[in-house]
Design a protein around this motif. Structure first.
Motif, PDB file in Angstrom:
ATOM      1  N   SER A 260      -3.140  68.205  64.913  1.00 35.22           N
ATOM      2  CA  SER A 260      -2.233  69.074  64.104  1.00 35.22           C
ATOM      3  C   SER A 260      -2.477  68.637  62.503  1.00 35.22           C
ATOM      4  N   SER A 262      -1.722  70.884  59.868  1.00 33.73           N
ATOM      5  CA  SER A 262      -0.713  71.765  59.052  1.00 33.73           C
ATOM      6  C   SER A 262       0.627  70.915  58.852  1.00 33.73           C
ATOM      7  N   ALA A 265       3.289  72.464  61.539  1.00 33.86           N
ATOM      8  CA  ALA A 265       2.788  72.489  62.679  1.00 33.86           C
ATOM      9  C   ALA A 265       3.838  72.231  63.540  1.00 33.86           C
ATOM     10  N   ILE A 267       4.692  70.813  67.596  1.00 35.05           N
ATOM     11  CA  ILE A 267       4.145  69.771  68.357  1.00 35.05           C
ATOM     12  C   ILE A 267       4.493  70.159  69.767  1.00 35.05           C
TER      13      ILE A 267
END
Length: 269
Positions: A260, A262, A265, A267
């Protein structure tokens, strides 16, 4: 001799600087000069379960409070109330109702700083119509239904653990759910249950840590809702049910932390 003349001058000057000093008797008894604690921060103490709050103001627990069957721990039946658990525990028993129950369309309710555990209903029941509910730094565990249920609320920095249904459920619009830890909720594995469940629109769910091995979903956004923002959450242990998110909502990318890039993001692992 000049002594009488000097003496006359001395007496004349002395007479000019001597004035009446007034009465030495006090005008009355001394009065307090400091404010009382109630004047500085007026608050009402609570020391027993089943307490009803009918008047706006600030309330606080003075001790650990144990409930009894058939009643709520605290009943809030007015607007503009702050309840400070003051580091104490509001504890339910078998057959008890909700730990804190907000009745009717009440607004501006704040609950903070303590533990609510083992109530037969919700830990905090904000109802379907209450407005501006704020819950912060509260641990809610072992509830027979939901940990915290609210409408148009801010729930932050709370711990929701081992509640039978949802850890947090928001039934209205315009709420912010952030910085909470949700562990092992939806123990009853009821249909559509989740650790965090959103049933309204225009809500923010951000930076929550969700862990569970039972139930169906970690974070769920119900169908028919729109414009919810779901970012920077971490869900662990729910398998394929980590996230159940309806379309037409703004959702950060979902994946493993290593993949990830971003900053928004979510998780899943």
């Amino acid at each position: 001799m000049k002594i009488p003349a000097l003496l006359a001058v001395f007496l004349f000057l002395s007479a000019r600087v001597i004035h009446a000093q007034g009465s030495l008797t006090p005008p009355g008894s001394p009065s307090p000069t400091m404010k009382s604690l109630d004047q500085i921060q007026p608050r009402t103490p609570i020391s027993y379960a089943g307490y009803g709050i009918y008047i706006p103001g600030s309330y606080y627990l003075t001790t650990n409070v144990v409930g009894f069957s058939g009643v709520n721990g605290l009943n809030i039946i007015c607007d503009n109330v702050t309840v400070d658990l003051n580091g104490f525990t509001l504890q339910g028993v078998s057959g008890s109702q909700s730990g804190i129950n907000i009745s009717g369309v009440n607004t501006n309710i704040i609950v903070r700083n303590g533990v609510i555990r083992d109530w037969g209903g919700d830990g905090i029941n904000g109802g379907l119509s209450s407005q501006n509910l704020i819950v912060d730094h509260v641990t809610v565990s072992g509830s027979g239904v939901n940990g915290i249920q609210g409408n148009n609320c801010i729930i932050s920095d709370c711990s929701l653990q081992n509640n039978q249904w949802d850890g947090i459920v928001v039934v209205g619009n315009g709420s912010r759910i952030s910085h909470n830890v949700c562990i092992g909720n939806n123990l009853a594995n009821h249909a559509n249950g989740a650790s965090i469940a959103i049933e309204g629109s225009n809500n923010l769910v951000e930076d929550n840590f969700v862990v569970g091995t039972a139930g169906l979903y970690g974070i769920q956004i119900y169908g028919g809702t729109t414009s919810n923002v779901i970012v920077k959450n971490n869900v662990n242990g729910w398998g394929t049910g980590d996230y159940a998110l309806a379309p037409f909502n703004d959702i950060g990318p979902i994946g493993a932390a290593t993949n990830s890039t971003s900053p928004w993001a979510n998780i899943a692992h």
